[in-house]
Enzyme design. Sequence first.
Site, PDB file in Angstrom:
ATOM      1  N   LYS A  53       0.501  -1.121  -0.026  1.00  0.00           N
ATOM      2  CA  LYS A  53       0.339   0.269   0.133  1.00  0.00           C
ATOM      3  C   LYS A  53       1.010   1.359  -0.209  1.00  0.00           C
ATOM      4  O   LYS A  53       0.941   2.044  -0.721  1.00  0.00           O
ATOM      5  CB  LYS A  53      -0.751   0.582   0.859  1.00  0.00           C
ATOM      6  N   ARG A  91      -4.355   2.892   8.560  1.00  0.00           N
ATOM      7  CA  ARG A  91      -4.031   1.258   7.821  1.00  0.00           C
ATOM      8  C   ARG A  91      -2.431   0.749   7.864  1.00  0.00           C
ATOM      9  O   ARG A  91      -1.796   0.645   7.954  1.00  0.00           O
ATOM     10  CB  ARG A  91      -4.840   1.662   6.069  1.00  0.00           C
ATOM     11  N   GLY A  97      -8.522  -7.557   4.244  1.00  0.00           N
ATOM     12  CA  GLY A  97      -9.504  -7.507   5.582  1.00  0.00           C
ATOM     13  C   GLY A  97      -8.697  -7.962   6.639  1.00  0.00           C
ATOM     14  O   GLY A  97      -9.178  -8.284   7.928  1.00  0.00           O
ATOM     15  N   MET A 130      -6.193  -7.213   8.680  1.00  0.00           N
ATOM     16  CA  MET A 130      -4.715  -6.960   9.900  1.00  0.00           C
ATOM     17  C   MET A 130      -6.032  -5.719   9.151  1.00  0.00           C
ATOM     18  O   MET A 130      -7.588  -5.093   9.676  1.00  0.00           O
ATOM     19  CB  MET A 130      -3.539  -6.601   9.073  1.00  0.00           C
ATOM     20  N   ARG A 184      -3.464  -1.589  -6.742  1.00  0.00           N
ATOM     21  CA  ARG A 184      -2.797  -2.306  -5.729  1.00  0.00           C
ATOM     22  C   ARG A 184      -2.830  -4.163  -7.252  1.00  0.00           C
ATOM     23  O   ARG A 184      -4.008  -3.760  -8.299  1.00  0.00           O
ATOM     24  CB  ARG A 184      -2.500  -3.679  -4.878  1.00  0.00           C
ATOM     25  N   HIS A 186     -15.681  -9.059   1.116  1.00  0.00           N
ATOM     26  CA  HIS A 186     -14.567  -9.535   2.086  1.00  0.00           C
ATOM     27  C   HIS A 186     -15.173 -11.228   1.529  1.00  0.00           C
ATOM     28  O   HIS A 186     -13.911 -11.472   1.018  1.00  0.00           O
ATOM     29  CB  HIS A 186     -14.469  -9.783   4.062  1.00  0.00           C
ATOM     30  N   SER A 220      14.984 -42.567  -9.798  1.00  0.00           N
ATOM     31  CA  SER A 220      13.798 -41.524 -10.249  1.00  0.00           C
ATOM     32  C   SER A 220      13.420 -41.414  -8.178  1.00  0.00           C
ATOM     33  O   SER A 220      12.876 -42.608  -7.243  1.00  0.00           O
ATOM     34  CB  SER A 220      12.256 -42.622 -10.226  1.00  0.00           C
ATOM     35  N   CYS A 235       9.204 -38.545  -8.005  1.00  0.00           N
ATOM     36  CA  CYS A 235       7.707 -38.915  -8.433  1.00  0.00           C
ATOM     37  C   CYS A 235       7.415 -38.610  -6.654  1.00  0.00           C
ATOM     38  O   CYS A 235       6.195 -40.010  -7.338  1.00  0.00           O
ATOM     39  CB  CYS A 235       8.017 -40.518  -8.990  1.00  0.00           C
ATOM     40  N   TYR A 288      13.088 -34.803 -14.929  1.00  0.00           N
ATOM     41  CA  TYR A 288      11.468 -34.851 -15.056  1.00  0.00           C
ATOM     42  C   TYR A 288      11.701 -35.251 -13.518  1.00  0.00           C
ATOM     43  O   TYR A 288      11.622 -35.086 -12.701  1.00  0.00           O
ATOM     44  CB  TYR A 288      10.722 -35.357 -15.635  1.00  0.00           C
TER      45      TYR A 288
END
Length: 900
Positions: A37, A107, A116, A118, A363, A479, A788, A855, A875
């Site tokens: 903010k 704020r 919402g 804080m 934001r 909210h 693997s 895996c 992978y």
Amino acid sequence: MSKTAQAASATIAKMVYGFGGGVADGDASMKNLLGGKGANLAEMSNLGLPVPPGFTITTEVCTAFYANGRAYPDGLKEAVDAALVRVGELVDREFADPARPLLVSVRSGARASMPGMMDTVLNLGLNDETVKGLAALSGDERFAYDSYRRFIQMYSNVVLGLDHHAFEEILETYKEDNDFILDTELSASDWKEIISAYKKEVKDASDRDFPQDANDQLWGAITAVFGSWRNERANVYRRLQGIPESWGTAVNVQAMVFGNMGATSATGVAFTRDPSTGENIRYGEFLINAQGEDVVAGIRTPQPIMKARRIAMGENEPSMEEAMPAAFGELSGIFQKLETHYRDMQDIEFTVQEGKLWMLQTRNGKRTAAASMKIAVDMCREGLISEEEAVGRVDPHSLDQLLHPTLDPDAPRDLFLSGLPASPGAASGEIVFSSDEAERLSQEGRNVILVRVETSPEDIHGMHAARAIVTARGGMTSHAAVVARGMGRPCVCGAGDLRINEASGELEAAGRKLSKGDTITVDGAAGKVYVGEVAKIEPELHGDFAELMSWADKHRRMQVRANAETPHDAEVARGFGAEGIGLCRTEHMFFDADRIVAVRRMILAETKEGRESALAKLLPMQRSDFEALFKVMAGLPVTVRLLDPPLHEFLPHSDEEIEEVAASSGVDAAKLKRRAQSLHEFNPMLGHRGCRLGVSYPEIYEMQTRAIIEAAIGVARETGNPVIPEIMVPLVGEARELAFVKERIDAIAREVISAAGVELEYLVGTMIELPRAALTADKIAADAEFFSFGTNDLTQTTFGLSRDDSASFLSDYLRTKIYEVDPFVTLDDEGVGELVRIAVEKGRRARPGLKLGICGEHGGDPKSIRIVEGIGLDYVSCSPYRTPIARLAAAQAALQKGDA
């Protein structure tokens, strides 16, 4: 001040950063220091946008505040006082001056958006004297006292810790007694009576008067905002979103502008694009004669800012475009300027004070997964961002939202109520009225729908537990709506006909009643709630999804395979872009009703011949399984893990089960019971399982090898696609184990291939799931053609934790910060990750062409994928439905590695 506090303050070069009047001390790049903010308020000031002046107390002060036992660093008060003077000069007001009072908002503002979670205080600086000055300056006594009562209510809740419901009850009772419906109907004299009642409530509840000193008010609010960084709802939100506590929050103190100064004033929240769909249309809501908290708290249902949307929604009240055309025109221009500047969709808060537009926040806006994807793809096409940036803009976890079902358009449905389509998706479940109950029932495995008059930040745990959320109040930016979209939960807000009676456990709409525990279905995309369960269909992924994934595939290095052992799973995996099967668990194939009898006979056999006879019955079944998989994968690699779990898992355990199995399979019950008892192990996870079975009973792995090779030959002949099976030996901890088993695999393979008169390439490798295997990987690589990493068991054996039993206490370890994350969810980089690095380095040194994959469940976790990209695996393999997540995460990991 303690020496620790003095030392901390000495390390903070600048604690307060000002903004306003077209200049600022900071900018958008300072988000870590100023919070999101504060950094964006500074940036908008530098851009010349109309921003009320103010200042930001940095996140470093928050860190020092907690490090010093909630004491402030030396010099902070002087810096704040100086900043207040400058703000007053810019708006021609003076803080605490009865005649020309400077009023401010206080704020929070963390570097990551936490809507919402804080605390906020508005209208600070009002007291019994300054309210008269505000009335005289504005020429509107009603407005002044309305602002004062709002301040008392908010300050009493946020700073003094009093229950906000007590103040709401005072107001609602007064309105009922005087036949008022809306707050806007109350006069200045009405508000004075309310204020007297509020102050009496403060005195009765806290045994002290409401504070009248403006400086005491200010420091009380600053301390409350810093304190809210560690309140319960913020702690829960950070845990769910993976936000470190160490980041802290900034505090923003800003000159007040007022949207509650009559018909020419308003407040609103807007997005530069639709946060639900991603469409490039202005989207937002506003309220005339209101303050910002009225919009986001859902106290009044707001109106859309766009005329077209008002018409589409069938609303009669004018849109902002119609009611305030000049302010709307200026806001539209700012939309474009901000989106072009930030190169992302913006979430904007604004106030209009007597026709003058003021920007209170911008934001990067939270959005659904579908919107995130569309916005990223569209902005790339528009030339705002590159392909690489588009790939990086979509959170891989959010793709889960796209895999949720929607309602079948042909399914019958019984409409119960309608509201605003706050968050898309569809879900069914039983009605609950409290967040605590939602969490409890969810933990019992039940699907619940949270139904509330309105949600507040205290409901975060219940919203997370619920399958969907329904609220009677609130708009598209309330909210409930914002949090539900971020969580991927379907949500219907502003269902004005809904009446909830928690005491009787009932809800009512349009004359119909339902009770707690009844099943309903929520269609968040349409804003509808239906009685009972409505049939759903799986989504089709194409369009923007396909384009983004094609870009991801272009930029990723690692392949993505899937864990699958059925043709259906394999088909799903291929549909989601899997490039092979990284783990086929053959034991899952043994539990089918037509196979378990043969498996049990094999286990009960007392001789090798008896086992081979039973295995001969299983051979064609296993061969058929592998043929089906090889056909679906059409030449893509398939890694088949030979039998892993201990044999006792296939046997019944209770006397009743033993009798039932004995009767159905023609086996003596006493013999079956003796065999089950003989196979019992106190710690089966480290017992007679994996390759140890292959050593004790070579015929099991020989049968499986024969089935794999025969299936590969048969499918290759039938389809013309080459099949290169990868045979994986589990739980190897000693190189000689693998050598022993591999010798028998090769012998069977040569026999089958020779008999078929064909050539067939196949690989034999192992799972690295024991620390000793990782540490001796160079020796194991002498026989292994691939590794693997089975990180589920490797995590268990490295930590000495049972994945099945540790759930009862892992939450304590996470709560106390002993573990930052659950090691079974995200790979432990320092311990398990280091073992993987050692195995990779040793294995490739011994066998340069060694193929490497993962895996375990970590194969579908974006943070873990980033770790193994850095290690250099070839992978990852994950569940079929997480394949798109892994593809996107692998691309982001490769791009981040390239940028490093």
